[in-house]
Design a protein around this motif. Structure first.
Motif, PDB file in Angstrom:
ATOM      1  N   MET A   1     -38.257 -38.679  90.170  1.00 63.40           N
ATOM      2  CA  MET A   1     -37.896 -39.374  88.920  1.00 63.40           C
ATOM      3  C   MET A   1     -37.406 -38.357  87.895  1.00 63.40           C
ATOM      4  O   MET A   1     -37.933 -37.241  87.801  1.00 63.40           O
ATOM      5  CB  MET A   1     -39.108 -40.127  88.372  1.00 63.40           C
ATOM      6  N   THR A   2     -36.412 -38.724  87.103  1.00 60.29           N
ATOM      7  CA  THR A   2     -35.847 -37.827  86.102  1.00 60.29           C
ATOM      8  C   THR A   2     -36.854 -37.563  84.996  1.00 60.29           C
ATOM      9  O   THR A   2     -37.436 -38.500  84.439  1.00 60.29           O
ATOM     10  CB  THR A   2     -34.573 -38.442  85.496  1.00 60.29           C
ATOM     11  N   PRO A   3     -37.087 -36.289  84.626  1.00 54.84           N
ATOM     12  CA  PRO A   3     -38.027 -35.977  83.542  1.00 54.84           C
ATOM     13  C   PRO A   3     -37.548 -36.525  82.209  1.00 54.84           C
ATOM     14  O   PRO A   3     -36.363 -36.861  82.037  1.00 54.84           O
ATOM     15  CB  PRO A   3     -38.044 -34.447  83.537  1.00 54.84           C
ATOM     16  N   PRO A   4     -38.432 -36.624  81.224  1.00 57.10           N
ATOM     17  CA  PRO A   4     -38.028 -37.085  79.897  1.00 57.10           C
ATOM     18  C   PRO A   4     -37.015 -36.133  79.268  1.00 57.10           C
ATOM     19  O   PRO A   4     -36.918 -34.961  79.631  1.00 57.10           O
ATOM     20  CB  PRO A   4     -39.341 -37.114  79.109  1.00 57.10           C
TER      21      PRO A   4
ATOM     22  N   PRO B   1     -50.369 -41.810  74.259  1.00 53.08           N
ATOM     23  CA  PRO B   1     -49.155 -41.655  75.054  1.00 53.08           C
ATOM     24  C   PRO B   1     -48.096 -42.690  74.721  1.00 53.08           C
ATOM     25  O   PRO B   1     -48.350 -43.698  74.049  1.00 53.08           O
ATOM     26  CB  PRO B   1     -49.668 -41.883  76.469  1.00 53.08           C
ATOM     27  N   VAL B   2     -46.915 -42.427  75.245  1.00 55.30           N
ATOM     28  CA  VAL B   2     -45.856 -43.430  75.264  1.00 55.30           C
ATOM     29  C   VAL B   2     -45.518 -43.702  76.729  1.00 55.30           C
ATOM     30  O   VAL B   2     -45.582 -42.801  77.565  1.00 55.30           O
ATOM     31  CB  VAL B   2     -44.598 -42.960  74.499  1.00 55.30           C
ATOM     32  N   PRO B   3     -45.198 -44.937  77.075  1.00 56.07           N
ATOM     33  CA  PRO B   3     -44.838 -45.226  78.466  1.00 56.07           C
ATOM     34  C   PRO B   3     -43.552 -44.517  78.861  1.00 56.07           C
ATOM     35  O   PRO B   3     -42.631 -44.354  78.052  1.00 56.07           O
ATOM     36  CB  PRO B   3     -44.657 -46.750  78.467  1.00 56.07           C
ATOM     37  N   PHE B   4     -43.484 -44.113  80.123  1.00 58.50           N
ATOM     38  CA  PHE B   4     -42.271 -43.510  80.656  1.00 58.50           C
ATOM     39  C   PHE B   4     -42.232 -43.803  82.156  1.00 58.50           C
ATOM     40  O   PHE B   4     -43.032 -43.259  82.916  1.00 58.50           O
ATOM     41  CB  PHE B   4     -42.239 -42.006  80.397  1.00 58.50           C
ATOM     42  N   GLY B   5     -41.352 -44.687  82.557  1.00 53.68           N
ATOM     43  CA  GLY B   5     -41.306 -45.101  83.951  1.00 53.68           C
ATOM     44  C   GLY B   5     -42.631 -45.736  84.337  1.00 53.68           C
ATOM     45  O   GLY B   5     -43.144 -46.617  83.650  1.00 53.68           O
ATOM     46  N   ASP B   6     -43.217 -45.258  85.443  1.00 50.43           N
ATOM     47  CA  ASP B   6     -44.511 -45.781  85.872  1.00 50.43           C
ATOM     48  C   ASP B   6     -45.670 -44.952  85.339  1.00 50.43           C
ATOM     49  O   ASP B   6     -46.802 -45.122  85.759  1.00 50.43           O
ATOM     50  CB  ASP B   6     -44.580 -45.857  87.403  1.00 50.43           C
ATOM     51  N   GLY B   7     -45.369 -44.054  84.398  1.00 50.11           N
ATOM     52  CA  GLY B   7     -46.406 -43.163  83.898  1.00 50.11           C
ATOM     53  C   GLY B   7     -46.514 -43.168  82.388  1.00 50.11           C
ATOM     54  O   GLY B   7     -46.035 -44.082  81.702  1.00 50.11           O
ATOM     55  N   LEU B   8     -47.154 -42.126  81.876  1.00 48.03           N
ATOM     56  CA  LEU B   8     -47.397 -41.971  80.452  1.00 48.03           C
ATOM     57  C   LEU B   8     -47.072 -40.543  80.042  1.00 48.03           C
ATOM     58  O   LEU B   8     -47.325 -39.598  80.787  1.00 48.03           O
ATOM     59  CB  LEU B   8     -48.863 -42.269  80.124  1.00 48.03           C
ATOM     60  N   LEU B   9     -46.541 -40.394  78.834  1.00 46.94           N
ATOM     61  CA  LEU B   9     -46.236 -39.088  78.267  1.00 46.94           C
ATOM     62  C   LEU B   9     -47.141 -38.808  77.074  1.00 46.94           C
ATOM     63  O   LEU B   9     -47.236 -39.625  76.148  1.00 46.94           O
ATOM     64  CB  LEU B   9     -44.786 -39.026  77.785  1.00 46.94           C
ATOM     65  N   HIS B  10     -47.804 -37.662  77.115  1.00 47.76           N
ATOM     66  CA  HIS B  10     -48.518 -37.148  75.946  1.00 47.76           C
ATOM     67  C   HIS B  10     -47.810 -35.871  75.504  1.00 47.76           C
ATOM     68  O   HIS B  10     -47.361 -35.085  76.346  1.00 47.76           O
ATOM     69  CB  HIS B  10     -49.967 -36.784  76.278  1.00 47.76           C
TER      70      HIS B  10
END
Length: 334
Positions: free
Chosen positions: A1-4, A68-77
């Motif tokens: 998956m492409t990183p943020p 966090p904020v959602p990003f794809g099927d995951g979360l970003l902190h």
């Protein structure tokens, strides 16, 4: 998956069947912690009640509860450091322990503020996911992963049914107290991120928010400290203290390496902490520390598979149950 978009250099990656974590240097400064579900965990990850987390930027000395904020099927902190307190506690340099101690004091202040936050609407029902997994394991529920099933079989043979029943009782007391509070639900050393250079300590928050007893958050961190102290004495690995193994000392105590990290955490939590007027019962906090170590043991077996080292953990957790986790709190004995 492409990183943020703001993810630069990859500086860390941690993969288990439960979670895949990538840590990138952010092009805007600081670091991006990108959590995704592991291969054995259904996704996506979510933090449905993150909006209820208080902003502690005006509270002096407190860790920031970074949601966090959602990003794809995951979360970003987004955090000011690239490694957690676990890594700093394994670092033999003298300043590393002091940095971890500062982070623990800041975490104590933050948890106290969080526990005083009114329960928000829309909070997911039931205990945090990790405690649900541990209870399913303790109950021998259908669908246990192979490593967890083997661990349960060997644990029951070593513990006996009485110890297992004590753990179930402590679980019930912690997840369904008469007056629940808003808890972090996963306040581990791995979620505590000291700043690399400047800035506030971050406590990654949001995914495991729940209504339960505050003793769980304090016990989660104290259980981590007790486990690291035991592991350092058992295997000779760097640990959080100069404390010896479980049969010789109570835990992460004062010594040439620095302060008692248990006391640092609880002092940060402040008046009304365990043993204080209106504060959590120290015995309940100690029992919650046992729940943390048992949960970590079963998660390792589930998502990293069986290892013979787990037999040492089975023996260690039996000792913790027998002493009701007392070594995890200041003034306790093993």
């Amino acid at each position: 998956m492409t990183p943020p978009d703001d993810a630069g250099e990859l500086v860390g990656e941690y993969v288990t069947g439960l979670q895949h974590t990538r840590v990138h240097r952010s092009v805007h400064g600081g670091f991006v912690w990108w959590h995704r579900p592991g291969a054995l965990r259904p996704g996506p990850l979510a933090a449905p009640a993150a909006a209820a987390v208080p902003d502690l930027s005006a509270l002096p000395g407190a860790a920031l509860l970074v949601t966090p904020v959602p990003f794809g099927d995951g979360l970003l902190h987004r955090a000011p450091g690239a490694v957690s307190a676990v890594t700093w506690l394994a670092d033999p340099r003298p300043g590393a322990r002091q940095l971890a101690a500062h982070a623990l004091a800041a975490a104590g202040r933050s948890l106290r503020a969080l526990h005083g936050t009114p329960l928000p609407p829309g909070l997911p029902p039931g205990p945090p996911e990790a405690l649900r997994r541990m209870r399913a394991w303790a109950d021998g529920a259908d669908g246990l992963l192979p490593g967890a099933a083997r661990l349960r079989e060997e644990t029951l043979a070593a513990w006996g049914s009485a110890r297992l029943e004590r753990v179930r009782t402590w679980w019930e007391e912690a997840v369904a107290p008469p007056v629940p509070s808003l808890i972090h639900g996963g306040a581990s050393l791995g979620a505590l991120i000291p700043p690399l250079h400047r800035g506030r300590t971050a406590l990654l928050t949001g995914e495991d928010l729940a209504a339960a007893s505050p003793v769980l958050d304090l016990g989660w961190l104290l259980g981590d400290l007790a486990e690291l102290a035991w592991s350092a004495g058992r295997y000779g690995a760097p640990g959080p203290s100069d404390a010896p193994g479980p049969s010789d000392g109570p835990g992460p105590s004062d010594g040439p390496g620095g302060p008692d990290l248990r006391q640092v955490l609880l002092a940060g939590y402040g008046p009304g902490g365990p043993g204080g007027p209106g504060g959590p019962d120290p015995a309940a906090v100690a029992r919650a520390a046992v729940l943390r170590v048992v949960t970590h043991m079963q998660d390792f077996a589930s998502y990293c598979d069986w290892s013979d080292e787990l037999r040492d953990y089975i023996a260690f957790t039996a000792e913790l149950i027998d002493e009701e986790g007392r070594r995890a709190v200041p003034g306790g004995t093993s």
